[in-house]
Design a protein around this motif. Sequence first.
Motif, PDB file in Angstrom:
ATOM      1  N   ILE A 180       0.860  -1.179   0.000  1.00 38.19           N
ATOM      2  CA  ILE A 180       0.000   0.000   0.000  1.00 38.19           C
ATOM      3  C   ILE A 180       0.897   1.230   0.000  1.00 38.19           C
ATOM      4  CG2 ILE A 180      -1.701   1.330   1.315  1.00 38.19           C
ATOM      5  CD1 ILE A 180      -2.661  -1.340   2.522  1.00 38.19           C
ATOM      6  N   VAL A 181       0.643   2.168  -0.908  1.00 35.69           N
ATOM      7  CA  VAL A 181       1.419   3.408  -0.991  1.00 35.69           C
ATOM      8  C   VAL A 181       0.520   4.582  -0.617  1.00 35.69           C
ATOM      9  CG1 VAL A 181       2.756   4.935  -2.496  1.00 35.69           C
ATOM     10  CG2 VAL A 181       2.854   2.456  -2.845  1.00 35.69           C
ATOM     11  N   LEU A 182       0.948   5.373   0.362  1.00 30.25           N
ATOM     12  CA  LEU A 182       0.170   6.536   0.783  1.00 30.25           C
ATOM     13  C   LEU A 182       1.033   7.795   0.726  1.00 30.25           C
ATOM     14  CD1 LEU A 182      -1.795   5.077   3.854  1.00 30.25           C
ATOM     15  CD2 LEU A 182      -2.601   5.380   1.498  1.00 30.25           C
ATOM     16  N   ASP A 183       0.403   8.896   0.334  1.00 27.91           N
ATOM     17  CA  ASP A 183       1.073  10.196   0.172  1.00 27.91           C
ATOM     18  C   ASP A 183       0.624  11.128   1.303  1.00 27.91           C
ATOM     19  OD1 ASP A 183       2.047  12.651  -0.639  1.00 27.91           O
ATOM     20  OD2 ASP A 183       1.048  12.656  -2.585  1.00 27.91           O
ATOM     21  N   SER A 184       1.593  11.643   2.077  1.00 25.38           N
ATOM     22  CA  SER A 184       1.248  12.543   3.189  1.00 25.38           C
ATOM     23  C   SER A 184       1.159  14.006   2.760  1.00 25.38           C
ATOM     24  CB  SER A 184       2.273  12.404   4.322  1.00 25.38           C
ATOM     25  OG  SER A 184       2.276  11.091   4.833  1.00 25.38           O
ATOM     26  N   GLN A 185       1.506  14.299   1.517  1.00 17.63           N
ATOM     27  CA  GLN A 185       1.387  15.652   0.955  1.00 17.63           C
ATOM     28  C   GLN A 185       2.079  16.705   1.818  1.00 17.63           C
ATOM     29  OE1 GLN A 185      -2.868  16.005   0.526  1.00 17.63           O
ATOM     30  NE2 GLN A 185      -2.972  14.370  -0.983  1.00 17.63           N
ATOM     31  N   ASN A 186       3.228  16.299   2.400  1.00 22.22           N
ATOM     32  CA  ASN A 186       4.031  17.188   3.254  1.00 22.22           C
ATOM     33  C   ASN A 186       3.250  17.762   4.435  1.00 22.22           C
ATOM     34  OD1 ASN A 186       6.617  17.023   2.115  1.00 22.22           O
ATOM     35  ND2 ASN A 186       6.089  18.473   0.492  1.00 22.22           N
ATOM     36  N   ASP A 187       2.244  17.018   4.895  1.00 23.72           N
ATOM     37  CA  ASP A 187       1.375  17.477   5.990  1.00 23.72           C
ATOM     38  C   ASP A 187       1.433  16.453   7.133  1.00 23.72           C
ATOM     39  OD1 ASP A 187      -0.654  18.199   7.708  1.00 23.72           O
ATOM     40  OD2 ASP A 187      -2.209  18.337   6.168  1.00 23.72           O
ATOM     41  N   PRO A 188       2.010  16.831   8.287  1.00 21.18           N
ATOM     42  CA  PRO A 188       2.110  15.887   9.414  1.00 21.18           C
ATOM     43  C   PRO A 188       0.766  15.330   9.870  1.00 21.18           C
ATOM     44  CG  PRO A 188       3.538  17.769   9.788  1.00 21.18           C
ATOM     45  CD  PRO A 188       2.705  18.107   8.580  1.00 21.18           C
ATOM     46  N   SER A 189      -0.296  16.132   9.790  1.00 15.95           N
ATOM     47  CA  SER A 189      -1.611  15.634  10.214  1.00 15.95           C
ATOM     48  C   SER A 189      -2.124  14.578   9.234  1.00 15.95           C
ATOM     49  CB  SER A 189      -2.621  16.783  10.336  1.00 15.95           C
ATOM     50  OG  SER A 189      -2.814  17.430   9.093  1.00 15.95           O
ATOM     51  N   LYS A 190      -1.850  14.759   7.949  1.00 17.36           N
ATOM     52  CA  LYS A 190      -2.216  13.765   6.934  1.00 17.36           C
ATOM     53  C   LYS A 190      -1.395  12.491   7.150  1.00 17.36           C
ATOM     54  CE  LYS A 190      -3.767  12.213   2.892  1.00 17.36           C
ATOM     55  NZ  LYS A 190      -5.142  11.705   2.739  1.00 17.36           N
ATOM     56  N   GLU A 191      -0.132  12.678   7.517  1.00 13.69           N
ATOM     57  CA  GLU A 191       0.760  11.549   7.803  1.00 13.69           C
ATOM     58  C   GLU A 191       0.204  10.707   8.958  1.00 13.69           C
ATOM     59  OE1 GLU A 191       5.414  11.684   7.874  1.00 13.69           O
ATOM     60  OE2 GLU A 191       4.643  12.533   9.743  1.00 13.69           O
ATOM     61  N   LEU A 192      -0.225  11.370  10.026  1.00 12.18           N
ATOM     62  CA  LEU A 192      -0.788  10.683  11.191  1.00 12.18           C
ATOM     63  C   LEU A 192      -2.055   9.936  10.797  1.00 12.18           C
ATOM     64  CD1 LEU A 192      -0.706  10.128  14.239  1.00 12.18           C
ATOM     65  CD2 LEU A 192      -1.967  12.273  14.582  1.00 12.18           C
ATOM     66  N   SER A 193      -2.885  10.589   9.983  1.00 11.01           N
ATOM     67  CA  SER A 193      -4.120   9.964   9.509  1.00 11.01           C
ATOM     68  C   SER A 193      -3.825   8.736   8.656  1.00 11.01           C
ATOM     69  CB  SER A 193      -4.935  10.983   8.701  1.00 11.01           C
ATOM     70  OG  SER A 193      -6.062  10.389   8.122  1.00 11.01           O
ATOM     71  N   LEU A 243      -3.647   2.707   8.371  1.00 10.45           N
ATOM     72  CA  LEU A 243      -2.901   1.467   8.158  1.00 10.45           C
ATOM     73  C   LEU A 243      -3.003   0.517   9.350  1.00 10.45           C
ATOM     74  CD1 LEU A 243       0.289   2.928   6.434  1.00 10.45           C
ATOM     75  CD2 LEU A 243      -1.529   1.588   5.349  1.00 10.45           C
ATOM     76  N   THR A 244      -3.081   1.073  10.562  1.00  8.95           N
ATOM     77  CA  THR A 244      -3.216   0.211  11.743  1.00  8.95           C
ATOM     78  C   THR A 244      -4.558  -0.527  11.716  1.00  8.95           C
ATOM     79  OG1 THR A 244      -4.149   1.978  13.132  1.00  8.95           O
ATOM     80  CG2 THR A 244      -1.747   1.717  13.138  1.00  8.95           C
ATOM     81  N   ILE A 245      -5.564   0.132  11.172  1.00  9.68           N
ATOM     82  CA  ILE A 245      -6.898  -0.484  11.063  1.00  9.68           C
ATOM     83  C   ILE A 245      -6.905  -1.544   9.963  1.00  9.68           C
ATOM     84  CG2 ILE A 245      -9.321  -0.031  10.481  1.00  9.68           C
ATOM     85  CD1 ILE A 245      -8.861   2.830  11.654  1.00  9.68           C
ATOM     86  N   ARG A 246      -6.129  -1.310   8.912  1.00  8.46           N
ATOM     87  CA  ARG A 246      -6.097  -2.222   7.759  1.00  8.46           C
ATOM     88  C   ARG A 246      -5.216  -3.441   8.014  1.00  8.46           C
ATOM     89  NH1 ARG A 246      -5.580   1.948   2.658  1.00  8.46           N
ATOM     90  NH2 ARG A 246      -5.674   0.022   1.427  1.00  8.46           N
ATOM     91  N   GLY A 247      -4.520  -3.448   9.140  1.00 10.01           N
ATOM     92  CA  GLY A 247      -3.778  -4.641   9.538  1.00 10.01           C
ATOM     93  C   GLY A 247      -2.548  -4.956   8.712  1.00 10.01           C
ATOM     94  N   VAL A 248      -1.804  -3.925   8.318  1.00 12.86           N
ATOM     95  CA  VAL A 248      -0.564  -4.179   7.577  1.00 12.86           C
ATOM     96  C   VAL A 248       0.468  -4.808   8.509  1.00 12.86           C
ATOM     97  CG1 VAL A 248      -0.995  -2.293   5.957  1.00 12.86           C
ATOM     98  CG2 VAL A 248       0.373  -1.859   8.012  1.00 12.86           C
ATOM     99  N   LYS A 249       1.416  -5.531   7.908  1.00 10.14           N
ATOM    100  CA  LYS A 249       2.411  -6.259   8.706  1.00 10.14           C
ATOM    101  C   LYS A 249       3.590  -5.377   9.117  1.00 10.14           C
ATOM    102  CE  LYS A 249       0.281 -10.196   8.524  1.00 10.14           C
ATOM    103  NZ  LYS A 249      -0.291 -10.795   9.748  1.00 10.14           N
ATOM    104  N   ALA A 250       3.907  -4.365   8.310  1.00  9.63           N
ATOM    105  CA  ALA A 250       5.003  -3.439   8.629  1.00  9.63           C
ATOM    106  C   ALA A 250       4.767  -2.127   7.885  1.00  9.63           C
ATOM    107  CB  ALA A 250       6.355  -4.029   8.245  1.00  9.63           C
ATOM    108  N   ILE A 251       5.274  -1.037   8.451  1.00  6.72           N
ATOM    109  CA  ILE A 251       5.123   0.282   7.836  1.00  6.72           C
ATOM    110  C   ILE A 251       6.494   0.885   7.576  1.00  6.72           C
ATOM    111  CG2 ILE A 251       4.272   2.644   8.148  1.00  6.72           C
ATOM    112  CD1 ILE A 251       2.047   1.495   9.925  1.00  6.72           C
ATOM    113  N   LEU A 252       6.720   1.272   6.323  1.00  8.02           N
ATOM    114  CA  LEU A 252       7.905   2.040   5.959  1.00  8.02           C
ATOM    115  C   LEU A 252       7.453   3.489   5.857  1.00  8.02           C
ATOM    116  CD1 LEU A 252       8.268  -0.924   4.791  1.00  8.02           C
ATOM    117  CD2 LEU A 252       9.858   0.083   3.166  1.00  8.02           C
ATOM    118  N   ILE A 253       8.138   4.387   6.540  1.00  4.84           N
ATOM    119  CA  ILE A 253       7.699   5.783   6.529  1.00  4.84           C
ATOM    120  C   ILE A 253       8.845   6.738   6.233  1.00  4.84           C
ATOM    121  CG2 ILE A 253       7.920   6.050   9.052  1.00  4.84           C
ATOM    122  CD1 ILE A 253       5.259   7.731   8.857  1.00  4.84           C
TER     123      ILE A 253
END
Length: 292
Positions: free
Chosen positions: A58-71, A76-86
């Motif tokens: 899954i690829v997500l774009d935070s658009q240089n916005d920390p609040s979008k990043e947190l969202s 992803l925590t709800i979607r049950g991914v196995k690991a997060i690269l950030i």
Amino acid sequence: MKKVVSLITAAVLGSTLSVSAQAQDTLAIVLSTLNNPFFVSMKEGAEAKAQDLGYKLIVLDSQNDPSKELSNVEDLTIRGVKAILINPTDSDAVSNAIRLANRSNIPVLTLDRGASHGKVVSHIASDNVAGGEMAGKFIMEKVGQKAKVIQLEGIAGTSAARERGKGFMQSVKNSSMQLLASQPADFDRTKGLNVMENLIAAHPDVQAVFAQNDEMALGALRAVQASGKKVLIVGFDGTKDGIAAVKRGKLGATIAQQPDLIGALGIETADKVLKGQKVPTSIPVPLKIVTK
């Protein structure tokens, strides 16, 4: 007999489905922005390696916005991914997102930019301090020990901006170079143009510019060309546009990272973590200086 065969077939199919399900474990990469060729290359490197290793990504774009990043991380925590690269928008602000993943027991790996707080399994990045020093030394070699220089800084609060600036300033302090100005342009090409226009007007005797990424360097190039002055410009990242400008003789050099390799190593490292293997807390990716 038919019943036995059916049972065996069902068992084999069940085993196959189980292996397939495991192979399709989901990883995620959260990028600070996809409005930058460097991070697009990082994404592509991660996607190729995930496909090689049998993961869904899954690829997500935070658009240089920390609040979008947190969202994004919350999702992803709800979607049950196995690991997060950030790839953090901000090394301090990302801490809340990382702690959120920590509470969900999801391993976190940082790419290119580090995090000030939270548990990170591994950080994969170039040696930004060394890269900043390389830029300073190149300017001295081409312009001279007493070069009058300007620095265009990246986004304040990112580890990349701090570290690249630290390395460059070490070169300045260890030489007779004169730093005329050092001002943020947020890793952005348009801001690089606008900031450089103002700085050229304020410092018409500038001889060289170190831009902390290629996007700002290319923006600064347009400002320099419009002024008609001869100014050496050194970028950082080794993006396709940056390298092309170097080869055309427009930029003096770029300190080349390998963003696709950073993305690929991130996936490789996450794979090892999920298999219970020990991984280094910091994985350096080699840098090189690209000149004409």
